[in-house]
Design an enzyme around this catalytic site. Structure first.
Site, PDB file in Angstrom:
ATOM      1  N   ASP A 146       0.893  -1.233   0.019  1.00  0.00           N
ATOM      2  CA  ASP A 146       0.164   0.003   0.035  1.00  0.00           C
ATOM      3  C   ASP A 146       1.027   1.224  -0.112  1.00  0.00           C
ATOM      4  OD1 ASP A 146       0.899  -0.642   2.643  1.00  0.00           O
ATOM      5  OD2 ASP A 146      -0.779   0.440   3.484  1.00  0.00           O
TER       6      ASP A 146
ATOM      7  N   HIS B  64       9.556  -0.687   9.025  1.00  0.00           N
ATOM      8  CA  HIS B  64       8.535  -1.595   9.152  1.00  0.00           C
ATOM      9  C   HIS B  64       8.687  -2.643   7.735  1.00  0.00           C
ATOM     10  CE1 HIS B  64       6.077  -0.178  12.062  1.00  0.00           C
ATOM     11  NE2 HIS B  64       5.545   0.973  11.515  1.00  0.00           N
TER      12      HIS B  64
END
Ligand code: BDR
Ligand code: CA
Length: 335
Positions: A16, A247
């Protein structure tokens, strides 16, 4: 005799694409131990059009226009409205530092269809690495229930086993965005590796890393620029100082085995559904931690609990050495 080098890991990366996803794509596109077969976009940090644009820009910037990008789902599996994270990633998903120019075009077909096609083309070899909401992976499972037998495994950035959540007290963003999709992915009988907040909150980038990126070519300079806003966000939300999580790139590196976890037990795990305050929590059965995690019947989720925090230096060195963007610069000299 020279030791034989393992073959690069075939990978389909589902993103995303916000700021940290961009670094994950760069790592996968540039690292010799990854054979990046394709990228899929998914809604999440930003809307699907922006995510797709950012996936395309990143692969083209890295000189990897050969990597197909397929557009994925525009919202959660059950049709609830999408909730985005522009406050984290900037209005353009690139820390408000991108040019927004369109680059290349997505291929025909959806990201879920692309996953299935590539899994069928390379049975047992493809690792699906999903670093956004798990909508596309759940859609692929719905279209192709035998997908678990066709892939090597699935690695996600998502969830939190012992760490607190980052959207609610207990839920991590990628799972919280689409818990029904995540539950389908956790319940499917494949080798699932969960790279969650337990490790991703502990591997961070700071302005020293940004300076090293800025000293590289235009790919490094671009990466340094988009991280600026991200560091501000984390300073306010999490750390009280300018540093940000990496992340998503951690999931790519774990999947590629370029980052080998020092603790990653395989345990039973599930996603909390319903409307209560724990919606989107990942519950991992870590009760065996005091006895070295004995075998659990039916367990197929490898939960990464510890990794080497120096990975930040490695990814920064890789991107800083990547040279100049293959996307021509605009009149302000930006890619
Ligand atoms: C995850 O949420 C997104 O904001 C990041 O890109 C990452 O995939 C972290 O919780
Ligand atoms: Ca992401």
């Amino acid at each position: 005799m020279q030791e034989e080098r393992a073959k690069p890991q075939k990978m389909v990366l589902d993103c995303d694409t916000g700021v940290d996803d961009t670094l994950a794509i760069l790592y996968a596109a540039l690292h010799p131990d990854v054979e990046l077969l394709a990228v899929g976009s998914v809604w999440g940090n930003v809307d699907i059009a922006t995510a797709t644009r950012n996936c395309l820009h990143t692969v083209h910037m890295a000189g990897r226009a050969d990597v197909p990008v397929a557009r994925g789902a525009a919202g959660p599996l059950i049709g609830t409205p999408p909730v985005y994270a522009y406050h984290v990633h900037g209005d353009d998903g690139q820390g408000n530092a991108g040019t927004g120019r369109g680059v290349g075009a997505a291929i025909a077909g959806t990201a879920a269809e692309q996953m299935i096609r590539l899994a069928r083309a390379h049975p047992g070899e493809v690792e699906i690495v999903a670093v956004g909401p798990l909508t596309n992976v759940a859609l692929a499972l719905g279209l192709c229930p035998e997908l678990p037998e066709l892939v090597h495994g699935v690695t996600i950035m998502g969830g939190a086993a012992l760490a607190p959540g980052n959207v609610t007290e207990v839920a991590e963003a990628n799972i919280w965005c689409d818990p029904e999709a995540a539950a389908a992915v956790f319940n499917a009988p494949w080798r699932l590796t969960m790279v969650g907040l337990d490790v991703t909150m502990r591997t961070t980038l700071d302005d020293g890393h940004r300076a090293r990126l800025a000293a590289g070519g235009t790919i490094g300079q671009y990466t340094s620029r988009i991280l600026d806003h991200y560091l501000d966000y984390f300073a306010a939300a999490s750390f009280g100082e300018r540093r940000s999580c990496l992340h998503d790139a951690l999931a790519v590196a774990v999947a590629a085995r370029t980052l080998v976890p020092s603790s990653a037990p395989t345990v039973n795990a599930f996603v909390v559904l319903g409307d209560g305050p724990t919606r989107g929590q990942t519950v991992c059965d870590l009760r065996g931690m005091y006895m070295g995690y004995p075998h659990q019947d039916g367990a197929h989720c490898r939960v990464v609990l510890e990794t080497d925090p120096h990975f930040a230096d490695e990814i920064v060195a890789l991107i800083a050495a990547a040279g100049d963007s293959a996307v021509p610069l605009n009149k302000e000299g930006r890619t």
